[in-house]
Scaffold this motif. Sequence first.
Motif, mmCIF file in Angstrom:
data_model
loop_
_atom_site.group_PDB
_atom_site.id
_atom_site.type_symbol
_atom_site.label_atom_id
_atom_site.label_comp_id
_atom_site.label_asym_id
_atom_site.label_seq_id
_atom_site.Cartn_x
_atom_site.Cartn_y
_atom_site.Cartn_z
ATOM 1 N N GLY A 30 -82.166 31.783 45.646
ATOM 2 C CA GLY A 30 -82.217 32.135 47.059
ATOM 3 C C GLY A 30 -82.668 33.548 47.351
ATOM 4 O O GLY A 30 -83.053 33.875 48.464
ATOM 5 N N GLY A 31 -82.641 34.427 46.349
ATOM 6 C CA GLY A 31 -82.988 35.823 46.593
ATOM 7 C C GLY A 31 -81.859 36.553 47.280
ATOM 8 O O GLY A 31 -80.702 36.157 47.184
ATOM 9 N N GLY A 32 -82.181 37.609 48.017
ATOM 10 C CA GLY A 32 -81.146 38.354 48.715
ATOM 11 C C GLY A 32 -81.644 39.679 49.239
ATOM 12 O O GLY A 32 -82.804 40.052 49.067
ATOM 13 N N ILE A 33 -80.713 40.379 49.900
ATOM 14 C CA ILE A 33 -80.992 41.680 50.520
ATOM 15 C C ILE A 33 -80.167 42.749 49.804
ATOM 16 O O ILE A 33 -78.986 42.553 49.544
ATOM 17 C CB ILE A 33 -80.604 41.673 52.017
ATOM 18 C CG1 ILE A 33 -81.317 40.567 52.766
ATOM 19 C CG2 ILE A 33 -80.793 43.034 52.657
ATOM 20 C CD1 ILE A 33 -82.682 40.911 53.279
ATOM 21 N N LEU A 34 -80.812 43.880 49.519
ATOM 22 C CA LEU A 34 -80.114 45.042 48.971
ATOM 23 C C LEU A 34 -80.006 46.066 50.078
ATOM 24 O O LEU A 34 -80.976 46.302 50.800
ATOM 25 C CB LEU A 34 -80.905 45.617 47.797
ATOM 26 C CG LEU A 34 -80.310 46.851 47.119
ATOM 27 C CD1 LEU A 34 -80.640 46.824 45.629
ATOM 28 C CD2 LEU A 34 -80.785 48.146 47.728
ATOM 29 N N GLY A 35 -78.832 46.653 50.222
ATOM 30 C CA GLY A 35 -78.648 47.673 51.240
ATOM 31 C C GLY A 35 -77.245 48.240 51.246
ATOM 32 O O GLY A 35 -76.403 47.871 50.432
ATOM 33 N N ASP A 38 -72.471 46.054 55.091
ATOM 34 C CA ASP A 38 -71.385 45.198 54.602
ATOM 35 C C ASP A 38 -71.839 43.779 54.312
ATOM 36 O O ASP A 38 -71.254 43.103 53.473
ATOM 37 C CB ASP A 38 -70.236 45.153 55.615
ATOM 38 C CG ASP A 38 -69.533 46.498 55.725
ATOM 39 O OD1 ASP A 38 -69.591 47.284 54.758
ATOM 40 O OD2 ASP A 38 -68.938 46.755 56.791
ATOM 41 N N ASP A 39 -72.870 43.311 54.994
ATOM 42 C CA ASP A 39 -73.314 41.934 54.796
ATOM 43 C C ASP A 39 -74.522 41.813 53.849
ATOM 44 O O ASP A 39 -75.093 40.737 53.709
ATOM 45 C CB ASP A 39 -73.624 41.271 56.134
ATOM 46 C CG ASP A 39 -74.620 42.069 56.961
ATOM 47 O OD1 ASP A 39 -74.865 43.242 56.636
ATOM 48 O OD2 ASP A 39 -75.135 41.514 57.941
ATOM 49 N N ALA A 40 -74.874 42.900 53.165
ATOM 50 C CA ALA A 40 -75.966 42.847 52.179
ATOM 51 C C ALA A 40 -75.484 42.096 50.939
ATOM 52 O O ALA A 40 -74.316 42.177 50.565
ATOM 53 C CB ALA A 40 -76.415 44.252 51.805
ATOM 54 N N ILE A 44 -74.989 48.890 47.962
ATOM 55 C CA ILE A 44 -75.007 50.183 47.282
ATOM 56 C C ILE A 44 -74.545 51.226 48.288
ATOM 57 O O ILE A 44 -75.195 51.435 49.316
ATOM 58 C CB ILE A 44 -76.408 50.517 46.736
ATOM 59 C CG1 ILE A 44 -76.776 49.487 45.660
ATOM 60 C CG2 ILE A 44 -76.444 51.925 46.176
ATOM 61 C CD1 ILE A 44 -78.097 49.723 44.989
ATOM 62 N N ASP A 45 -73.423 51.843 47.989
ATOM 63 C CA ASP A 45 -72.829 52.835 48.881
ATOM 64 C C ASP A 45 -73.455 54.199 48.583
ATOM 65 O O ASP A 45 -72.961 54.975 47.782
ATOM 66 C CB ASP A 45 -71.316 52.872 48.695
ATOM 67 C CG ASP A 45 -70.634 53.763 49.722
ATOM 68 O OD1 ASP A 45 -71.226 53.980 50.800
ATOM 69 O OD2 ASP A 45 -69.520 54.244 49.448
ATOM 70 N N ASP A 46 -74.590 54.458 49.219
ATOM 71 C CA ASP A 46 -75.339 55.690 49.025
ATOM 72 C C ASP A 46 -76.066 55.974 50.336
ATOM 73 O O ASP A 46 -76.758 55.093 50.858
ATOM 74 C CB ASP A 46 -76.326 55.504 47.866
ATOM 75 C CG ASP A 46 -77.057 56.780 47.509
ATOM 76 O OD1 ASP A 46 -77.482 57.522 48.424
ATOM 77 O OD2 ASP A 46 -77.222 57.048 46.316
ATOM 78 N N SER A 50 -80.869 52.477 52.941
ATOM 79 C CA SER A 50 -80.758 51.954 54.307
ATOM 80 C C SER A 50 -79.763 50.798 54.367
ATOM 81 O O SER A 50 -79.441 50.199 53.339
ATOM 82 C CB SER A 50 -82.125 51.471 54.797
ATOM 83 O OG SER A 50 -83.036 52.541 54.844
ATOM 84 N N ARG A 51 -79.326 50.466 55.578
ATOM 85 C CA ARG A 51 -78.412 49.322 55.742
ATOM 86 C C ARG A 51 -79.006 48.053 55.172
ATOM 87 O O ARG A 51 -78.342 47.281 54.505
ATOM 88 C CB ARG A 51 -78.097 49.116 57.227
ATOM 89 C CG ARG A 51 -76.693 49.534 57.563
ATOM 90 C CD ARG A 51 -76.366 49.280 59.003
ATOM 91 N NE ARG A 51 -75.637 48.014 59.054
ATOM 92 C CZ ARG A 51 -75.660 47.188 60.068
ATOM 93 N NH1 ARG A 51 -76.382 47.478 61.121
ATOM 94 N NH2 ARG A 51 -74.974 46.103 60.052
#
Length: 133
Positions: A30-35, A38-40, A44-46, A50-51
């Motif tokens: 399915g892939g996914g979003i990195l960001g 909270d819903d990524a 990554i908390d940096d 970007s969100r």
Amino acid sequence: MSDCETTARVRRQLLLARVPQTGYWRLEEGGGILGRGDDADIQIDDSSVSRYHCRFADTPHGWLVEDLATTNGTRVNGVPVLRAYLTSGDWLEVGAARLRVNVVEEPGRTLVEALTALWQTRQSLPMPHRRAA
């Protein structure tokens, strides 16, 4: 099922490891979003991330990463990209975060079944006689 359909089914996983900090993520079909959001799918908390920083998609040609119009950009092996295919050993940089890429491919169930059937068929064929030299 035709042979083309049998050999086309390959299960691909994308593994991302954060370096030098600890962190390990796995994406499948399915892939996914990195960001940072909270819903990524990969969080990554940096503050340099970007969100919704980039999106991963499993395409017939391999894993594709796409920058989502971010301020700090997405780089593959140090080169800024809007879209790029990923291969094992690539370095993915999102903001200041660095991730090592590993693409794992394993045959789908239908390919394994086809190869097993082929092997069983070959074993049942009579062996040719050899002449002594």
